[in-house]
Write a protein that holds these residues in place. Sequence first.
Motif, PDB file in Angstrom:
ATOM      1  N   THR A 207       0.857  -1.176   0.000  1.00 29.40           N
ATOM      2  CA  THR A 207       0.000   0.000   0.000  1.00 29.40           C
ATOM      3  C   THR A 207       0.896   1.229   0.000  1.00 29.40           C
ATOM      4  O   THR A 207       1.866   1.293   0.760  1.00 29.40           O
ATOM      5  CB  THR A 207      -0.899   0.018   1.243  1.00 29.40           C
ATOM      6  N   THR A 208       0.601   2.199  -0.838  1.00 30.46           N
ATOM      7  CA  THR A 208       1.428   3.399  -0.917  1.00 30.46           C
ATOM      8  C   THR A 208       0.573   4.645  -0.746  1.00 30.46           C
ATOM      9  O   THR A 208      -0.626   4.647  -1.027  1.00 30.46           O
ATOM     10  CB  THR A 208       2.181   3.489  -2.256  1.00 30.46           C
ATOM     11  N   LEU A 209       1.222   5.717  -0.296  1.00 34.43           N
ATOM     12  CA  LEU A 209       0.582   7.020  -0.157  1.00 34.43           C
ATOM     13  C   LEU A 209       1.416   8.062  -0.879  1.00 34.43           C
ATOM     14  O   LEU A 209       2.645   8.046  -0.808  1.00 34.43           O
ATOM     15  CB  LEU A 209       0.468   7.428   1.314  1.00 34.43           C
ATOM     16  N   ASP A 210       0.734   8.985  -1.548  1.00 38.10           N
ATOM     17  CA  ASP A 210       1.392  10.146  -2.142  1.00 38.10           C
ATOM     18  C   ASP A 210       1.211  11.309  -1.168  1.00 38.10           C
ATOM     19  O   ASP A 210       0.090  11.821  -1.015  1.00 38.10           O
ATOM     20  CB  ASP A 210       0.754  10.471  -3.486  1.00 38.10           C
ATOM     21  N   PRO A 211       2.274  11.742  -0.489  1.00 34.79           N
ATOM     22  CA  PRO A 211       2.103  12.784   0.525  1.00 34.79           C
ATOM     23  C   PRO A 211       1.693  14.138  -0.037  1.00 34.79           C
ATOM     24  O   PRO A 211       1.290  15.021   0.727  1.00 34.79           O
ATOM     25  CB  PRO A 211       3.486  12.844   1.190  1.00 34.79           C
ATOM     26  N   SER A 212       1.803  14.301  -1.355  1.00 34.75           N
ATOM     27  CA  SER A 212       1.393  15.579  -1.952  1.00 34.75           C
ATOM     28  C   SER A 212      -0.108  15.656  -2.177  1.00 34.75           C
ATOM     29  O   SER A 212      -0.652  16.742  -2.404  1.00 34.75           O
ATOM     30  CB  SER A 212       2.126  15.807  -3.282  1.00 34.75           C
ATOM     31  N   THR A 213      -0.799  14.508  -2.101  1.00 35.23           N
ATOM     32  CA  THR A 213      -2.241  14.494  -2.370  1.00 35.23           C
ATOM     33  C   THR A 213      -3.058  13.879  -1.239  1.00 35.23           C
ATOM     34  O   THR A 213      -4.281  14.025  -1.218  1.00 35.23           O
ATOM     35  CB  THR A 213      -2.544  13.711  -3.661  1.00 35.23           C
ATOM     36  N   VAL A 214      -2.409  13.192  -0.310  1.00 36.39           N
ATOM     37  CA  VAL A 214      -3.118  12.489   0.763  1.00 36.39           C
ATOM     38  C   VAL A 214      -2.676  13.050   2.114  1.00 36.39           C
ATOM     39  O   VAL A 214      -1.478  13.282   2.340  1.00 36.39           O
ATOM     40  CB  VAL A 214      -2.830  10.973   0.704  1.00 36.39           C
ATOM     41  N   ASP A 215      -3.633  13.253   3.002  1.00 37.00           N
ATOM     42  CA  ASP A 215      -3.303  13.620   4.384  1.00 37.00           C
ATOM     43  C   ASP A 215      -2.798  12.354   5.070  1.00 37.00           C
ATOM     44  O   ASP A 215      -3.585  11.526   5.526  1.00 37.00           O
ATOM     45  CB  ASP A 215      -4.544  14.165   5.092  1.00 37.00           C
ATOM     46  N   GLN A 216      -1.476  12.204   5.127  1.00 35.98           N
ATOM     47  CA  GLN A 216      -0.912  10.950   5.605  1.00 35.98           C
ATOM     48  C   GLN A 216      -1.203  10.711   7.087  1.00 35.98           C
ATOM     49  O   GLN A 216      -1.373   9.570   7.516  1.00 35.98           O
ATOM     50  CB  GLN A 216       0.586  10.903   5.341  1.00 35.98           C
ATOM     51  N   VAL A 217      -1.290  11.768   7.867  1.00 31.09           N
ATOM     52  CA  VAL A 217      -1.587  11.600   9.289  1.00 31.09           C
ATOM     53  C   VAL A 217      -2.997  11.053   9.468  1.00 31.09           C
ATOM     54  O   VAL A 217      -3.223  10.102  10.230  1.00 31.09           O
ATOM     55  CB  VAL A 217      -1.410  12.927  10.044  1.00 31.09           C
ATOM     56  N   ALA A 218      -3.964  11.636   8.747  1.00 31.54           N
ATOM     57  CA  ALA A 218      -5.349  11.158   8.831  1.00 31.54           C
ATOM     58  C   ALA A 218      -5.460   9.731   8.318  1.00 31.54           C
ATOM     59  O   ALA A 218      -6.191   8.900   8.888  1.00 31.54           O
ATOM     60  CB  ALA A 218      -6.266  12.094   8.047  1.00 31.54           C
ATOM     61  N   TRP A 219      -4.719   9.436   7.229  1.00 33.68           N
ATOM     62  CA  TRP A 219      -4.798   8.087   6.658  1.00 33.68           C
ATOM     63  C   TRP A 219      -4.242   7.051   7.641  1.00 33.68           C
ATOM     64  O   TRP A 219      -4.859   6.005   7.869  1.00 33.68           O
ATOM     65  CB  TRP A 219      -4.013   8.030   5.343  1.00 33.68           C
ATOM     66  N   VAL A 220      -3.085   7.331   8.219  1.00 38.46           N
ATOM     67  CA  VAL A 220      -2.485   6.395   9.172  1.00 38.46           C
ATOM     68  C   VAL A 220      -3.359   6.268  10.415  1.00 38.46           C
ATOM     69  O   VAL A 220      -3.517   5.177  10.976  1.00 38.46           O
ATOM     70  CB  VAL A 220      -1.051   6.842   9.539  1.00 38.46           C
ATOM     71  N   ASP A 221      -3.973   7.366  10.825  1.00 35.83           N
ATOM     72  CA  ASP A 221      -4.860   7.326  11.982  1.00 35.83           C
ATOM     73  C   ASP A 221      -6.034   6.375  11.728  1.00 35.83           C
ATOM     74  O   ASP A 221      -6.384   5.544  12.582  1.00 35.83           O
ATOM     75  CB  ASP A 221      -5.369   8.735  12.281  1.00 35.83           C
ATOM     76  N   GLU A 222      -6.629   6.468  10.526  1.00 38.14           N
ATOM     77  CA  GLU A 222      -7.736   5.564  10.190  1.00 38.14           C
ATOM     78  C   GLU A 222      -7.252   4.122  10.063  1.00 38.14           C
ATOM     79  O   GLU A 222      -7.908   3.179  10.534  1.00 38.14           O
ATOM     80  CB  GLU A 222      -8.391   6.021   8.889  1.00 38.14           C
TER      81      GLU A 222
END
Length: 341
Positions: A207-222
């Motif tokens: 699973t990958t995240l693009d930090p320029s388009t995704v709120d990584q803190v909110a995503w990891v929290d969920e």
Amino acid sequence: MLTANYVGDRTIDIREAEPEPPARGEVQIAVAYTGLCGTDLHILHGHMDARVRTPLVFGHEMSGIVSALGDGVSGWSVGDKVTVMPLAWDGTCPACVAGNQHICQNLDFIGIDSPGSLQGRWNVPAAALVAVPSAVPLDHAALVEPVAVAVHDVRRSELTAGQKAVVIGGGPIGTLIATVARHAGADVTLIEIDGERRAQAEGLGFTTLDPSTVDQVAWVDEWTGGAGADVVFEVSGAAAAVRGMTALAKVRGTIVVVAIHPTPREVDLQRVFWRELRLLGARVYQRDDFEAAIELIAAGVIPTDLVISRVVPLTETAAAFAELEAGRAMKILVDVQAGTR
């Protein structure tokens, strides 16, 4: 033989040199492949000019064949397939006495503090050699050193099966850390801004995240049910990643700093205090990390064909570094013997 030399001012000079016979206690290796890495880029950028002596034959991720033995060497034979754990420690400093020889306070990192493997014949202390199984191809064996880095980083974190890990940075080391962490049983998410590297990681099932388009803190929290990640590996070397890494870890979570940061970074120490975070450095490796890395490569756990982007002759070393700097490759191997076989 040909040698690739860092001569300062972001310049690599390819030179002819006569190989010298190995000294007592040394082994001479006919270098097959040398991988180019981020540390080499730091050298090329001048970040280590206060440390290195130019001209420096650099390179330390390698594989090869034993070609000669110095006096007093036993346990090795001409023709053996080997790689090198490029660390030479003094054995007497406080770190060594405490059992931490790999981070000796007077460490000779071979390929930085002394000549490295971007040369046709390379003399190294016999103690630095690590045997490569006959079934492991020499190009794959050139990845043992970076895989050992990843093994050491994961061991340092004390990550266990079932935990959630975030890897910030999807370059070669980040991808290898994610692979080793997953093999250890962790659930891994990789944060990477480059689309091509994200696609490569997704092709490996991450699973990958693009930090320029995704709120990584909110995503990891969920993802973690509000807890935060058990372990966060900072592998990008970016100031923004360092500022944000503490927000991704759970209460009493662990952050492992893997990347080399050439300048001091701003760290959210209030978050470290508030959540009782554990902030660790992870540098190089130990002998058992090398042995584990070889086992992982031999077992097919490491995606060697993905990590190795291309192979170039030694004469194209400068161009290969330009590709790495532009982010157009994962790992480029130099075929040191190309044109001499």
